[in-house]
Write a protein that holds these residues in place. Structure first.
Motif, short mmCIF file in Angstrom:
data_model
loop_
_atom_site.label_atom_id
_atom_site.label_comp_id
_atom_site.label_asym_id
_atom_site.label_seq_id
_atom_site.Cartn_x
_atom_site.Cartn_y
_atom_site.Cartn_z
N MET A 1 0.91 -1.29 0.14
CA MET A 1 0.11 0.56 0.12
C MET A 1 0.86 1.10 0.06
O MET A 1 2.25 1.19 0.79
N TRP A 2 0.33 2.01 -0.70
CA TRP A 2 1.24 3.92 -0.77
C TRP A 2 1.93 4.17 -1.96
O TRP A 2 1.54 4.76 -2.80
N ARG A 3 2.90 3.46 -1.88
CA ARG A 3 4.07 3.04 -3.07
C ARG A 3 4.85 1.49 -4.23
O ARG A 3 4.02 1.09 -3.91
N TYR A 98 -3.43 1.41 -3.66
CA TYR A 98 -4.53 2.38 -3.22
C TYR A 98 -4.76 2.29 -1.57
O TYR A 98 -4.77 2.54 -0.45
N VAL A 153 -2.07 10.34 -2.24
CA VAL A 153 -0.31 10.44 -2.69
C VAL A 153 -0.45 9.83 -3.87
O VAL A 153 -1.13 9.27 -4.38
N ALA A 155 1.49 7.25 -5.92
CA ALA A 155 2.10 6.05 -6.04
C ALA A 155 3.54 6.00 -5.96
O ALA A 155 4.24 5.43 -5.41
N GLN A 158 5.60 10.09 -4.17
CA GLN A 158 5.08 10.35 -2.93
C GLN A 158 6.50 9.87 -1.71
O GLN A 158 6.01 8.44 -1.87
N LEU A 160 7.51 8.91 1.53
CA LEU A 160 6.73 8.87 2.65
C LEU A 160 7.75 8.16 4.00
O LEU A 160 9.08 7.49 3.66
N LEU A 197 -3.27 12.11 3.44
CA LEU A 197 -3.25 9.77 3.60
C LEU A 197 -4.41 9.77 4.04
O LEU A 197 -5.01 8.81 4.28
N GLN A 200 -6.97 9.78 1.98
CA GLN A 200 -7.02 9.13 0.70
C GLN A 200 -7.69 7.96 1.63
O GLN A 200 -8.64 7.01 1.14
N ASN A 254 3.48 -0.11 6.70
CA ASN A 254 2.26 0.61 7.29
C ASN A 254 1.24 0.40 6.68
O ASN A 254 0.07 0.54 5.71
N ASP A 255 1.36 -0.79 6.02
CA ASP A 255 0.22 -1.68 5.56
C ASP A 255 -0.38 -2.43 6.69
O ASP A 255 -0.67 -2.39 7.75
#
Length: 283
Positions: A1-3, A98, A153, A155, A158, A160, A197, A200, A254-255
């Motif tokens: 998630m996120w990146r 996402y 953000v 992917a 961004q 983090l 975040l 999102q 941060n999953d």
């Protein structure tokens, strides 16, 4: 998630030609040398701006070509002249960046092609995503007119912090009902990034969608959970903590699964009686 790692650009000039040329060799739209150079300049600026909006991404030189570039995205679909581009991007991840669990079937235009037609087939403006996330995001992007929030953000771009910022709050009732809510919280994080975040999480309705995932995930771990719990609460809590730490290597710190297990490990009620939620162990 996120990146995700940024997409390989491949041969952007060849993609432009293929998108705007029928298979019989006739031009859908014949780019002038000035227009072609302007598109490449837009691509370069997108990199400099890390995918964020900028006036130069809609140059006057592309006013005539913009709609044709917008429509060229149809060639990225299955059966189109750029279907290999689609397949390559979808194959770059096993789960939607996402939400962290959805099956990747769509390509999301981070900057929407309705506004930025020039970027309709640019690989690094195309984010592999699941249908629910893509539909919920729609045309939201940073700086959009009348935006309801700061946007999502990016992917690919961004940065983090390598710190915990996704947290789970668990409410475990005596009747065995487990309610989990995720939130963004890190006192050292840039407030603007924290707001993005959190937006999102809210925009994509992730807390509502995570409920089924939490149930599914813990049910899949049922045998191990009940077996380790039989060894004692302290051992069980340590098992959850170690499981959370082990998942970081696969999913990142941060999953949602990492945050979930970290929280359950510190929840005395859950550690005392997980069978209230999962059911008793086999006789």
């Amino acid at each position: 998630m996120w990146r995700l790692d940024a997409q390989d650009l491949g041969d952007a000039d060849a993609d432009l030609t293929a998108a705007l040329t029928y298979k019989n060799g006739n031009a859908v739209y014949a780019l002038t040398p000035v227009e072609r150079a302007a598109i490449h300049a837009v691509y370069a600026l997108y990199e400099v701006m890390l995918g964020q909006p900028a006036p130069g991404l809609r140059p006057v030189a592309l006013d005539a070509a913009r709609q044709f570039m917008h429509d060229a995205y149809s060639q990225v679909q299955i059966g189109g002249r750029l279907e290999d581009l689609r397949a390559r991007i979808l194959a770059s991840t096993q789960a939607c960046p996402y939400c962290g669990f959805g099956e990747v079937k769509d390509l999301d235009h981070y900057l929407p092609r309705g506004t930025y037609g020039e970027l309709a087939i640019y690989p690094r403006n195309l984010v592999p995503s699941c249908g629910p996330c893509n539909n919920a995001k729609r045309t939201v992007y940073p700086g959009m007119p009348a935006a309801q929030g700061p946007g999502l953000v990016h992917a690919y771009y961004q940065p983090l912090p390598d710190e915990d910022f996704l947290h789970a709050d668990a409410d475990f009732d005596p009747d065995g009902t487990l309610s989990v809510t995720f939130r963004i919280d890190n006192p050292t994080m840039d407030p603007a990034l924290a707001a993005k975040l959190q937006f999102q999480l809210d925009r994509l309705r992730l807390n509502a969608r995570y409920r089924a995932q939490v149930n599914k995930y813990l049910s899949e771990q049922r045998a191990a959970i009940l077996m380790l719990h039989a060894a004692g609460e302290a051992v069980f809590s340590e098992f959850l903590q170690r499981s959370s730490a082990a998942l970081i290597a696969s999913y990142g710190r941060n999953d949602w699964r990492v945050a979930l297990l970290r929280t359950l490990a510190a929840d005395p009620a859950f550690c005392a009686a997980p069978e209230r939620y999962l059911g008793p162990p086999p006789a």
